[in-house]
Enzyme design. Structure first.
Site, mmCIF file in Angstrom:
data_model
loop_
_atom_site.group_PDB
_atom_site.id
_atom_site.type_symbol
_atom_site.label_atom_id
_atom_site.label_comp_id
_atom_site.label_asym_id
_atom_site.label_seq_id
_atom_site.Cartn_x
_atom_site.Cartn_y
_atom_site.Cartn_z
ATOM 1 C CG PHE A 1 34.210 35.350 35.010
ATOM 2 C CD1 PHE A 1 35.347 35.489 35.801
ATOM 3 C CD2 PHE A 1 33.783 34.061 34.706
ATOM 4 C CE1 PHE A 1 36.033 34.386 36.275
ATOM 5 C CE2 PHE A 1 34.454 32.952 35.176
ATOM 6 C CZ PHE A 1 35.590 33.114 35.966
ATOM 7 C CB CYS A 2 37.741 39.531 32.597
ATOM 8 S SG CYS A 2 36.823 41.002 32.057
ATOM 9 C CB THR A 3 40.020 41.749 36.596
ATOM 10 O OG1 THR A 3 40.922 40.668 36.437
ATOM 11 C CG2 THR A 3 40.264 42.432 37.938
ATOM 12 N N GLY B 1 35.869 43.693 33.554
ATOM 13 C CA GLY B 1 34.913 43.703 32.456
ATOM 14 C C GLY B 1 35.486 43.993 31.098
ATOM 15 C CB ILE C 1 36.079 39.278 39.469
ATOM 16 C CG1 ILE C 1 36.116 38.202 38.383
ATOM 17 C CG2 ILE C 1 36.267 38.637 40.847
ATOM 18 C CD1 ILE C 1 37.513 37.690 38.089
#
Length: 301
Positions: free
Chosen positions: A176-178, A180, A205
């Protein structure tokens, strides 16, 4: 009070002549009073913009008219005031820098997992969860049990993987990241490295915090964002963090009470990183910022 729309977007597509897209995009952003930052590269577009509802809609319509961008998706949140001081449209080699020329998210990426299904996936014993963001982002919030690669930049991720390959190669990997975009590249990278089961949080997120109720959440803390809001929390409400304008690191309210903190000059994270001469330059910059504020103007620097 009218809320400011903040739209985060990215889209991977092959622009045959991406340099020609810069000026028309900059012009419509400026004509609509939009502020923010957009990056254009051969591989696509990435950025965050803010402004009025009509202005954001006009810019998004223009972007979707660009070659290969008709199905561009974006995520929206709100701010009490415009979180950028100006509009930048830049040309780059990559829209998110990984430094791996063979990576191509248009060919294959990990399995997208909707926010509503994310908790179930990351609760399974045979799944490892990797946070692909930088260390200072992870420091203010992450998912329960997520692995922190402790990278200073996204370009360090391939090296981290090589060092840890033996531990995770045969695992099911959820990333996951901020928003995508980093997962588009990191999941493509892992697939190319031979990892068979790779997943990533669709919308990142930000989408999770928007859609998953706090009472059901496996997220702890806040999510760092790259604008003057600094962080957001569940429901995408503005968070408690602010920046040290010397080192650009996020600080919690209690950090501003520490003896190492001097506005615009230092904090407990960077007090020993700059010599006296540089701190004096920071003090002069801070003086100019405060002077501009008194005059009702923005100081850009």
């Amino acid at each position: 009070m009218t809320k400011v729309i903040v739209a985060a977007l990215y889209h991977f597509t092959k622009f045959s002549d991406y340099k020609k897209l810069q000026d028309p995009l900059r012009k419509i952003c400026n004509s609509e009073g939009i502020k923010g930052s957009l990056l254009i590269a051969y591989e696509g577009i990435n950025g965050t913009i803010s402004g009025s509802r009509s202005g954001i809609d006009a810019v998004l319509k223009h972007i979707r008219s660009m070659p290969g961008c008709s199905d561009l998706e974006h995520k929206e949140s709100f701010a009490s005031e415009i979180p950028f001081k100006r509009m930048k449209v830049k040309l780059k080699k990559e829209i998110v820098t990984m430094g791996q020329p063979h990576i191509d998210p248009t060919l294959n990426v990990g399995n997208y997992i909707e926010p509503s299904d994310w908790n179930n996936l990351i609760s399974q014993d045979d799944v490892i969860v990797i946070d692909t963001r930088n260390d200072y982002e992870v420091a203010i919030g992450s998912f329960d049990g997520a692995i922190d690669p402790e990278t200073k930049s996204f370009g360090e991720f391939p090296e981290w993987w090589e060092e840890n390959r033996s531990k995770y190669q045969d695992k099911r990997v959820a990333m996951f990241c901020t928003g995508g975009i980093r997962c588009e590249k990191s999941t493509n990278f892992l697939l190319n490295e031979g990892v068979k089961d790779v997943y990533h949080l669709k919308g990142g997120i930000l989408k999770y915090l928007e859609e998953v109720p706090e009472k059901n959440s496996k997220w702890n803390g806040e999510c760092f964002v790259f604008d003057s809001r600094v962080s957001v929390k569940h429901g995408l409400e503005e968070g408690i963090y602010n920046l040290c304008y010397a080192c650009r690191m996020p600080l919690a309210p209690d950090d501003f009470k520490k003896e190492e903190f001097e506005k615009g000059v230092s904090c407990h994270l960077c007090i020993d990183s700059n010599d006296d001469e540089r701190k004096e330059r920071f003090r002069e910059r801070q003086y100019q910022v405060e002077l501009a504020d008194k005059r009702g103007k923005h100081h850009i620097g």
